[in-house]
Design a protein around this motif. Structure first.
Motif, PDB file in Angstrom:
ATOM      1  N   TYR A   1       4.584  11.313 -12.973  1.00  0.00           N
ATOM      2  CA  TYR A   1       3.550  11.319 -11.722  1.00  0.00           C
ATOM      3  C   TYR A   1       3.680  10.232 -10.814  1.00  0.00           C
ATOM      4  O   TYR A   1       2.626   9.532 -10.430  1.00  0.00           O
ATOM      5  N   GLY A   2       4.727   9.879 -10.423  1.00  0.00           N
ATOM      6  CA  GLY A   2       4.902   8.782  -9.380  1.00  0.00           C
ATOM      7  C   GLY A   2       5.199   7.534  -9.970  1.00  0.00           C
ATOM      8  O   GLY A   2       5.286   6.597  -9.263  1.00  0.00           O
ATOM      9  N   TYR A   3       5.187   7.366 -11.285  1.00  0.00           N
ATOM     10  CA  TYR A   3       5.613   6.016 -11.991  1.00  0.00           C
ATOM     11  C   TYR A   3       6.556   6.167 -12.913  1.00  0.00           C
ATOM     12  O   TYR A   3       6.710   7.107 -13.833  1.00  0.00           O
ATOM     13  N   THR A   4       7.794   5.531 -12.858  1.00  0.00           N
ATOM     14  CA  THR A   4       8.712   5.251 -13.919  1.00  0.00           C
ATOM     15  C   THR A   4       8.829   3.664 -14.316  1.00  0.00           C
ATOM     16  O   THR A   4       8.135   3.087 -13.441  1.00  0.00           O
ATOM     17  N   TRP A   5       9.416   3.185 -15.332  1.00  0.00           N
ATOM     18  CA  TRP A   5       9.416   2.141 -15.909  1.00  0.00           C
ATOM     19  C   TRP A   5      10.071   1.076 -14.699  1.00  0.00           C
ATOM     20  O   TRP A   5       9.593   0.007 -14.525  1.00  0.00           O
ATOM     21  N   GLN A   6      11.100   1.608 -13.936  1.00  0.00           N
ATOM     22  CA  GLN A   6      11.694   0.874 -12.835  1.00  0.00           C
ATOM     23  C   GLN A   6      10.735   0.770 -11.815  1.00  0.00           C
ATOM     24  O   GLN A   6      10.652  -0.314 -11.123  1.00  0.00           O
ATOM     25  N   ASN A   7      10.170   1.930 -11.229  1.00  0.00           N
ATOM     26  CA  ASN A   7       9.428   1.714 -10.002  1.00  0.00           C
ATOM     27  C   ASN A   7       8.217   1.149 -10.278  1.00  0.00           C
ATOM     28  O   ASN A   7       7.547   0.508  -9.165  1.00  0.00           O
TER      29      ASN A   7
ATOM     30  N   TYR B   1       0.707  -1.195  -0.136  1.00  0.00           N
ATOM     31  CA  TYR B   1      -0.072   0.079   0.111  1.00  0.00           C
ATOM     32  C   TYR B   1       0.756   1.081   0.000  1.00  0.00           C
ATOM     33  O   TYR B   1       0.641   2.345  -0.746  1.00  0.00           O
ATOM     34  N   SER B   2       1.948   1.216   0.717  1.00  0.00           N
ATOM     35  CA  SER B   2       2.713   2.505   0.730  1.00  0.00           C
ATOM     36  C   SER B   2       3.678   2.850  -0.841  1.00  0.00           C
ATOM     37  O   SER B   2       4.067   3.857  -0.940  1.00  0.00           O
ATOM     38  N   GLU B   3       3.228   1.837  -1.682  1.00  0.00           N
ATOM     39  CA  GLU B   3       3.825   2.227  -2.965  1.00  0.00           C
ATOM     40  C   GLU B   3       2.762   3.043  -3.846  1.00  0.00           C
ATOM     41  O   GLU B   3       3.205   3.222  -4.802  1.00  0.00           O
ATOM     42  N   LEU B   4       1.780   3.247  -3.153  1.00  0.00           N
ATOM     43  CA  LEU B   4       0.774   4.293  -3.850  1.00  0.00           C
ATOM     44  C   LEU B   4       1.533   5.596  -3.577  1.00  0.00           C
ATOM     45  O   LEU B   4       1.825   6.106  -2.590  1.00  0.00           O
ATOM     46  N   PRO B   5       1.726   5.974  -4.923  1.00  0.00           N
ATOM     47  CA  PRO B   5       2.436   7.448  -4.760  1.00  0.00           C
ATOM     48  C   PRO B   5       1.715   8.591  -3.986  1.00  0.00           C
ATOM     49  O   PRO B   5       0.545   8.585  -4.185  1.00  0.00           O
ATOM     50  N   ASN B   6       2.566   8.875  -3.182  1.00  0.00           N
ATOM     51  CA  ASN B   6       1.971  10.508  -2.466  1.00  0.00           C
ATOM     52  C   ASN B   6       2.118  11.569  -3.448  1.00  0.00           C
ATOM     53  O   ASN B   6       2.713  12.344  -3.602  1.00  0.00           O
ATOM     54  N   LYS B   7       0.905  11.668  -4.271  1.00  0.00           N
ATOM     55  CA  LYS B   7       0.880  12.642  -5.183  1.00  0.00           C
ATOM     56  C   LYS B   7       0.778  13.990  -5.131  1.00  0.00           C
ATOM     57  O   LYS B   7       1.244  14.785  -5.824  1.00  0.00           O
ATOM     58  N   LEU B   8       0.339  14.280  -3.867  1.00  0.00           N
ATOM     59  CA  LEU B   8       0.282  15.603  -3.136  1.00  0.00           C
ATOM     60  C   LEU B   8       1.530  16.122  -2.960  1.00  0.00           C
ATOM     61  O   LEU B   8       1.778  17.363  -2.603  1.00  0.00           O
ATOM     62  N   ASN B   9       2.735  15.306  -3.103  1.00  0.00           N
ATOM     63  CA  ASN B   9       4.047  15.707  -2.887  1.00  0.00           C
ATOM     64  C   ASN B   9       4.887  15.546  -4.183  1.00  0.00           C
ATOM     65  O   ASN B   9       6.080  15.859  -4.019  1.00  0.00           O
ATOM     66  N   GLN B  10       4.082  15.334  -5.084  1.00  0.00           N
ATOM     67  CA  GLN B  10       4.762  15.543  -6.568  1.00  0.00           C
ATOM     68  C   GLN B  10       5.195  16.747  -6.806  1.00  0.00           C
ATOM     69  O   GLN B  10       4.260  17.706  -6.814  1.00  0.00           O
ATOM     70  N   THR B  11       6.318  16.946  -7.164  1.00  0.00           N
ATOM     71  CA  THR B  11       6.699  18.595  -7.887  1.00  0.00           C
ATOM     72  C   THR B  11       5.722  18.939  -8.898  1.00  0.00           C
ATOM     73  O   THR B  11       5.343  20.137  -8.971  1.00  0.00           O
ATOM     74  N   GLU B  12       5.372  18.344  -9.706  1.00  0.00           N
ATOM     75  CA  GLU B  12       4.663  18.346 -10.899  1.00  0.00           C
ATOM     76  C   GLU B  12       3.391  17.579 -10.845  1.00  0.00           C
ATOM     77  O   GLU B  12       3.377  16.348 -10.770  1.00  0.00           O
TER      78      GLU B  12
END
Length: 605
Positions: free
Chosen positions: A113-119, A58-69
């Motif tokens: 927005y919280g996702y790259t190929w690696q993560n 569950y912690s892998e859900l991106p905290n999108k409110l802390n994304q710079t963009e």
């Protein structure tokens, strides 16, 4: 479940379960039971220990409110500063990165927005590992626990796939942990699946979760499992992905660029895709909505407020905990009025464009282009619909958040008599300061209870709410069957909450499509929906290929402001906008292509 989800971190090789602090004492911050010494054997000996692993997923859900963009940076709803990755993207600059990156500062990889190929594949591996290990140790768990947690993990896996799928298209579909010690190169180097195959995987996984009925339909704020996956979340994501796939960019035999592998389109036009999307969203409305477990929340302005978490409109969210490093939200620090009560408070981002502002109707429900609406271009903020005042900070707006000791009046007009204009909210047309450059600031979603600061806010990030279900259904049903009574009913419910009259009867399919698009843009503004709508509807090539506009207000006698204030709509001029068709989907990193010959690049790169 806020404490359970958000206080999980991988520390070294183990896991520590953290709970909400009641003081600054470190001993009280950590739970007494230390989970750092869990082994592969003890991890799966009990439901409590297994939950430690799932909570890390569950912690892998991106905290999108802390994304710079945010994704809105890549849309026509915002004007943005020149130093972001989004500013390069807006100028048509998107290139293949050498490796996975989510760099927001002048990058050229496009939105992440919280996702790259690696993560992304780290997230998938964790889901697959949990499913595999729980199944291997099934005898250690009750049947109810096993069924529920397996479906939670399947939902999370499908959700992660859905989030990355909308950015890149077809993906390798991996449902077991890959092991280089036991697997052949052919098993390890999974090829990229087609758009259809990836779409089918996501939809089928979610459908199985819904039909299994092992999850709760919805959780309330007081429920200990609030924040975990639900049947409502599974059906909502399924309905969204079906709408996404039914849309013109993908539901076609002629893709935006040649796509021999069918990675970014279905390869045919199928009108039944609209009907399926409509049916799924209607299933949600009939089975869970209409006041059963989900409904529109009566106070739209406060729907995001922490005290209103898990209100009847919230379907699926990511939990956030204030004042804990990396677990709180810094959203308010990045945007909103730059100066409040004379003090520097934010970076001044989240600047709505004039194009978005013009979509808000008048209080009488008429669009501003209607000559009978009463709109006055020199008094543009008078008598607008309720959502306008809830969402937009305009020149002369009274601005008062609950953390403020008193109200402030925000002026974005150019006041030549002011001795130090750089320390006010006067529009910055050249982007040399942190002051906004559109003549507007965002108000919606800013936490009224917490002053801007690092990790200062505890408002959850809402992925889906019931209003979107109504909009998704209305759009799909209109495309499948035309503007029947059910389409009117869905849209008019949203309009009624905003104190607007019902839509006029007898609209054509095209007119209803335009009405739905306007309602969607206004209702869901600043919720990271516009970018994906521009993508799936194939409108980005039009709206992102022309300059956005600002509201510039000057006095007719600037020397002493003795004249009248003149409102002028002017083009944004910081840079020349451009959109290339390839930008509909993001590029795959070069090192991924080099390592796996089964992965093919997206069209145009």
């Amino acid at each position: 479940m806020k404490a359970a989800i958000n206080y999980f971190k991988i520390l070294g090789a183990g896991l520590l379960m953290l709970v909400l602090p009641v003081s600054c004492d470190t001993d009280e911050f950590l739970e007494n039971a230390n989970k750092a010494n869990l082994t592969d054997k003890t991890q799966w000996e009990s439901e409590t220990n297994a939950d430690v692993f799932l909570n890390d997923v569950y912690s892998e859900l991106p905290n999108k409110l802390n994304q710079t963009e945010t994704l809105d940076y890549f849309s026509d709803d915002y004007n943005i500063s020149h130093y972001y990755t989004a500013s390069n993207w807006r100028q048509g600059v998107t290139q293949i990165p050498s490796s996975s990156t989510d760099n927001p500062w002048g990058g050229t990889q496009g939105p992440t927005y919280g996702y790259t190929w690696q993560n992304f594949f780290v997230k998938i591996r964790k889901c697959n590992t949990f499913i595999q290990k729980l199944t291997e140790n099934k005898a250690n768990f009750s049947e109810a626990y096993f069924n529920k947690r397996i479906d939670e993990a399947k939902f999370l896996r499908a959700f992660f796939y859905s989030e990355f799928f909308v950015q890149v298209g077809g993906l390798p579909v991996i449902t077991v942990p890959l092991d280089r010690n036991t697997m052949s190169p052919e098993e390890l180097l999974q090829p990229r699946k087609t758009f259809q195959e990836t779409f089918d995987f996501i939809v089928n996984e979610l459908d199985q979760v819904v039909k299994g009925e092992h999850l709760a339909v919805k959780y309330n704020l007081s429920d200990k499992d609030a924040g975990r996956a639900t049947l409502g979340a599974a059906l909502a994501v399924k309905g969204w992905i079906e709408l996404f796939g039914a849309s013109p960019l993908f539901n076609t035999a002629t893709p935006y660029l040649p796509d021999a592998g069918k990675f970014v389109h279905f390869g045919n036009v199928d009108a039944s895709r609209w009907a399926k999307a409509a049916a799924t969203n209607k299933q949600f409305i009939d089975k869970y909505g209409n006041g059963q477990r989900y409904n529109l929340f009566g106070d739209l302005k406060n729907i995001f407020r922490a005290s209103n978490e898990y209100n009847p409109e919230v379907i699926w969210d990511r939990q956030v905990v204030a004042n804990v490093g990396g677990m709180g939200s810094s959203y308010e620090q990045r945007g909103g009025p730059t100066y409040v009560l004379g003090e520097y408070r934010s970076w001044g981002n989240y600047n709505p464009t004039q194009e978005l502002v013009d979509e808000f109707a008048m209080a009488n429900g008429k669009v501003i282009t209607d000559p009978t609406s009463g709109y006055n271009p020199q008094k543009p903020y008078a008598n607008r619909e309720k959502r306008f005042y809830d969402a937009i900070v305009h020149d002369g707006a009274i601005y008062k958040q609950d953390w403020m000791p008193r109200a402030d009046t925000i002026y974005t007009r150019i006041d030549a008599t002011y001795p130090n204009p750089d320390r006010t909210n006067q529009i910055d047309l050249v982007g040399k300061t942190d002051v906004g450059d559109s003549g507007y600031y965002q108000k919606k979603r800013l936490n009224p209870d917490a002053a801007p600061g690092a990790d200062a806010s505890g408002q959850n990030y809402i992925f889906f709410r019931y209003a979107e279900i109504l909009l998704n259904f209305a759009e799909a049903q209109n495309e499948a069957s035309g503007p029947d009574a059910s389409v009117y009913d869905a849209i008019n419910k949203l309009r009624a909450r905003s104190e607007l009259p019902a839509l006029a009867a007898g609209l054509s399919k095209d007119a209803m499509r335009a009405a739905i698009a306007r309602e969607r843009r206004v209702e869901l503004c600043f919720e990271d929906k516009r970018f994906l709508d521009n993508k799936r509807l194939a409108t980005a090539a039009t709206v992102m290929n022309k300059p956005r506009h600002n509201m510039v207000i000057r006095n007719s006698v600037p020397a002493n402001n003795s004249g009248v204030w003149v409102y002028t709509i002017e083009e944004e001029k910081k840079y020349k906008v451009k959109f290339e068709p390839k930008q509909y989907m993001s590029p795959i990193p070069q090192n991924v292509l080099d390592q796996n010959p089964g992965i093919k690049q997206n069209p145009g790169y």
